[in-house]
Design a protein around this motif. Structure first.
Motif, short mmCIF file in Angstrom:
data_model
loop_
_atom_site.label_atom_id
_atom_site.label_comp_id
_atom_site.label_asym_id
_atom_site.label_seq_id
_atom_site.Cartn_x
_atom_site.Cartn_y
_atom_site.Cartn_z
N GLU A 1 -46.86 26.91 28.84
CA GLU A 1 -46.29 28.26 28.77
C GLU A 1 -47.14 29.25 29.58
N GLU A 2 -48.44 29.21 29.35
CA GLU A 2 -49.34 30.15 30.03
C GLU A 2 -49.36 29.96 31.55
N ASN A 3 -49.08 28.74 31.98
CA ASN A 3 -49.19 28.46 33.40
C ASN A 3 -47.84 28.27 34.08
N GLY A 4 -46.80 28.79 33.46
CA GLY A 4 -45.49 28.78 34.10
C GLY A 4 -44.86 27.41 34.23
N MET A 5 -45.17 26.52 33.30
CA MET A 5 -44.65 25.16 33.40
C MET A 5 -43.88 24.74 32.16
N ALA A 6 -43.45 25.69 31.36
CA ALA A 6 -42.67 25.33 30.19
C ALA A 6 -41.19 25.45 30.52
N GLY A 7 -40.73 24.61 31.43
CA GLY A 7 -39.36 24.67 31.92
C GLY A 7 -38.42 23.75 31.16
N LYS A 8 -37.42 23.28 31.86
CA LYS A 8 -36.33 22.57 31.20
C LYS A 8 -36.76 21.23 30.61
N TYR A 9 -37.76 20.59 31.19
CA TYR A 9 -38.19 19.29 30.66
C TYR A 9 -38.93 19.46 29.34
N VAL A 10 -39.77 20.47 29.27
CA VAL A 10 -40.47 20.74 28.01
C VAL A 10 -39.45 21.11 26.93
N LYS A 11 -38.48 21.94 27.31
CA LYS A 11 -37.46 22.32 26.32
C LYS A 11 -36.67 21.10 25.86
N LEU A 12 -36.33 20.23 26.81
CA LEU A 12 -35.51 19.08 26.43
C LEU A 12 -36.25 18.14 25.48
N VAL A 13 -37.52 17.90 25.75
CA VAL A 13 -38.24 16.97 24.86
C VAL A 13 -38.33 17.57 23.45
N GLN A 14 -38.44 18.87 23.37
CA GLN A 14 -38.48 19.51 22.05
C GLN A 14 -37.13 19.37 21.33
N LEU A 15 -36.05 19.53 22.08
CA LEU A 15 -34.72 19.36 21.49
C LEU A 15 -34.48 17.89 21.09
N ILE A 16 -34.99 16.98 21.92
CA ILE A 16 -34.85 15.55 21.59
C ILE A 16 -35.58 15.24 20.29
N GLN A 17 -36.76 15.81 20.14
CA GLN A 17 -37.50 15.59 18.89
C GLN A 17 -36.70 16.07 17.67
N ALA A 18 -36.21 17.30 17.78
CA ALA A 18 -35.47 17.87 16.64
C ALA A 18 -34.25 17.00 16.32
N GLU A 19 -33.55 16.60 17.36
CA GLU A 19 -32.36 15.77 17.17
C GLU A 19 -32.73 14.40 16.58
N ALA A 20 -33.84 13.83 17.05
CA ALA A 20 -34.26 12.51 16.55
C ALA A 20 -34.66 12.60 15.08
N GLU A 21 -35.35 13.67 14.71
CA GLU A 21 -35.73 13.83 13.30
C GLU A 21 -34.48 14.02 12.44
N ARG A 22 -33.52 14.79 12.95
CA ARG A 22 -32.28 15.01 12.23
C ARG A 22 -31.52 13.68 12.06
N ALA A 23 -31.42 12.93 13.16
CA ALA A 23 -30.60 11.71 13.13
C ALA A 23 -31.23 10.61 12.30
N THR A 24 -32.57 10.56 12.28
CA THR A 24 -33.23 9.45 11.58
C THR A 24 -33.75 9.84 10.20
N GLY A 25 -33.92 11.13 9.96
CA GLY A 25 -34.52 11.55 8.70
C GLY A 25 -36.01 11.26 8.63
N LYS A 26 -36.61 10.91 9.77
CA LYS A 26 -38.05 10.62 9.78
C LYS A 26 -38.83 11.77 10.42
N VAL A 27 -40.12 11.83 10.09
CA VAL A 27 -41.02 12.75 10.78
C VAL A 27 -41.42 12.12 12.10
#
Lengths: 259, 259, 259, 259
Positions: free
Chosen positions: A168-194
């Motif tokens: 974030e501080e260095n201007g590199m929190a773009g679409k790939y960082v956002k996508l991996v975060q969304l993938i995590q949320a979706e994976a936790e939702r779909a599997t019920g695991k941490v």
């Protein structure tokens, strides 16, 4: 072979009797004393000089991968050093050989997954939809999602928020960082695991932000861990554990045979 | 094994679910974003934070060893990658295996020679006498003096004056740097040959100024070259030379057998 | 490169579309089904077909070095396989990297010592005198005599009498075997210690009887142990020990840091 | 660790002061002088004594993989030896690191394909149908069929008919050998190309006839090639090519940079 002399080439470096030039820069006069090791690694790989932002991010990326305690890789290096202390380079090499699909190399899997998610997704993709599709695809293939989950670091891997903060501080929190975060949320939702984003997941996303080809991403872990392994070998030379471990392991493993 | 649990130990790093600590520092919060890769390598090996002077010198020391064009080590890594592109780490390992007594490892020989020269020499040794004795000893054993001479870089190795300048600027041009310079002068006088101090000779002396044990000095070349080799593998993946070279070499080497 | 095409050559093998020839023999028709692996190794290295005596002795020599339980080399290979199971070749490579001056490579030291003992000793040397001089020289240099002593196998290494028996039966119990036996007796007399000729000592002598250059003798252990390591990796893939060992070792080694 | 002492074990070998036992056999007295190297490799891996038929076939299988001229693997080993001649084991290790999915490791792909073809196919499968399905599946995935085609050996690989003849003579030309032959015919029909079964294709089928797990099949190439590489290193030590090749390659590759 004369007719083919044009067709092998390397653009990295060359030497003459009085010069050594790497990526177009005079090594002694334009690099030594003026660059740090991470920035030089960036130059070596990209042929470009890192901006201050890229420098901070790339140095952090590599440092994250240097050291993680007594890993299988460190044990392999120490055991090798015990048998061939005169070949320190071979002990490092032995330790690096195991940085594959299970350890460290998972950064590669994460970067590949993220690049592939955007393949054919157009200029303005729906990131949430890409995340859902990625998770569904991995689950359909019964594959673990690379970069998620950690046996020790849970519920969060402490490296991940710091790496994302640096991004974030260095201007590199773009679409790939956002996508991996969304993938995590979706994976936790779909599997019920941490399923925390682990360091290799965060680094995989950051590698994509840099634009590194996924095929080379494992190399960052390899170069970083080479530094860590030299540290382990130094310690092994001063305070060895390999002999004792060897004898203990041999005794335990064959006790049932000796009867 | 219970009775022995106290006797293996590593002081480098440890992890808990929410922390990763290297050399007493919290990796995410005290290191990432606050240190460059060379400084972290220094911390990993010495357990100390580099001063600004040490930082400049140590980063320069490592950078010097990263890249030197298409070396045997780079060829070995590229050939290995051609056969096992899925195992990038093994290609780097293969390239590192040859960093021994002939290439790169000579830094070790130079550091060892300089340390041994001062063994038993007292607090105020006559450096000129130590140089003369060292050269005489190597000549009596018919051994080449490590760190002197270079097949390409002559009459001087362009890295050496720059490294010594950096040593001077950073308070590291002490007795080891002086001794290697006296050894060179004495060796040239005794042999009548041009024998420049090459980069590994200069670096060996600087490693002694840092106080690194000579047994670990080869490790600096190994960790540095790991970075360089990843650069070569990236280039090989995009613009390969290994297949063509293989076929050419095989044809040439066995032409006399095929008749 | 045209002018230099004559000057690299290999005499080992060549291929044409319909032939593969190794050491002058047609691989499919003159070798496959007609030779065992040890004999083919002999052909590969010497360019000669083993006599029945040489075949028995050389196969025994190699077999002796294949397997010796859970060694540091086997641990390194297993730890490497845990991290990169898709790169079996890298796990074997990691295991081989430690076959140096401490383990396995001592066969080299033994062969070198025996060849050097006969250097300049004329056609009819006094073996007892050579043994005395060899022991005295090693003791003067405070070096261990290669091939003598074993941490586990004492008062005798059970492989040694059998290897010497095979040497006797196959016409290979010549001056090198006699000398190593005299060296052992002299070393025990001079030191007052029990110093059995270990397997690498016996094998070093037998390598000299074959006339192999000492520089290649370590290679026999390397090729043999490659076989043994594949056995360990197969077992690791079916019944792993590396994960459990890793976690135990990490816990023990860093317990003092976690407090 | 006390509570866990039962849970690591190795069934391969054990030692006592006066015994070394491998796979239940006394190494000195039941193995040395009574077995050839290929048969001992079979014992090491399977825990069984090879029948005469298995012995002939397994020795031939391994011998096929020992040597194939100046390969990328041999070049990597020779280049490594040039830099670290004191670490012969590291030169062999470097050469082995490249035995992956492109070279040698293809035996693994072939065995895996054949095992998977029979998965769920019942006791009396229609081999022609399995071949058609296998070829169609690979073509649908746009993957090359492992074990088919060779850049040099065409229209047939001379090792293949001989290996199949040996399989026939030794009672090992079963359903896997038949299937790979049907796959070849189908692949040639479907593609219109000449696609000989190469040595790794034939060997993959024979490994299945033995019943070896496909995950270990690459290991046969690795252990065999270790022998071949020692042969190349011996030749390199006596008649080197690495220095000349290095200088030629470096000159060619960087000519455009030096201008």
């Amino acid at each position: 072979m004369t007719g083919k002399t044009a067709d092998i080439r390397s653009d990295i470096a060359y030497s003459t009797p009085d010069r050594i030039v790497v990526r177009g820069k005079d090594l002694p006069n334009e690099i030594l004393g003026k660059m740090n090791l991470g920035d030089f690694a960036y130059l070596q790989l990209t042929s470009k000089t890192a901006t201050p932002e890229q420098s901070r991010m790339f140095n952090a990326l590599l440092i994250t991968l240097v050291e993680h305690g007594i890993t299988p890789s460190a044990i392999a290096a120490r055991m090798t050093y015990a048998g061939a202390p005169e070949s320190l380079q071979a002990a490092v090499a032995a330790g690096l050989c195991g940085l594959g699909t299970v350890f460290v190399g998972t950064t590669e899997g994460s970067a590949k997954m993220l690049y592939e998610a955007f393949d054919g997704a157009g200029d303005h993709p729906d990131l949430q939809a890409l995340a859902a599709k990625t998770v569904a695809d991995f689950r359909a293939r019964k594959q673990a999602i690379p970069g998620l989950g950690h046996p020790v670091h849970k519920p969060i891997d402490p490296r991940t928020p710091r790496l994302f903060q640096l991004a974030e501080e260095n201007g590199m929190a773009g679409k790939y960082v956002k996508l991996v975060q969304l993938i995590q949320a979706e994976a936790e939702r779909a599997t019920g695991k941490v399923l925390p984003i682990n360091a290799t997941g965060a680094l995989g996303a950051i590698c994509c932000e840099f634009g590194f080809p996924w095929k080379i991403v494992r190399g960052f872990g390899v170069m970083a861990r080479a530094i860590g392994l030299v540290g382990h070998i130094l310690e092994e030379s001063q305070s060895p554990m390999s002999y004792q471990l060897w004898h203990e392991i041999e005794d335990r493993a064959s006790a049932h045979l000796r009867g």
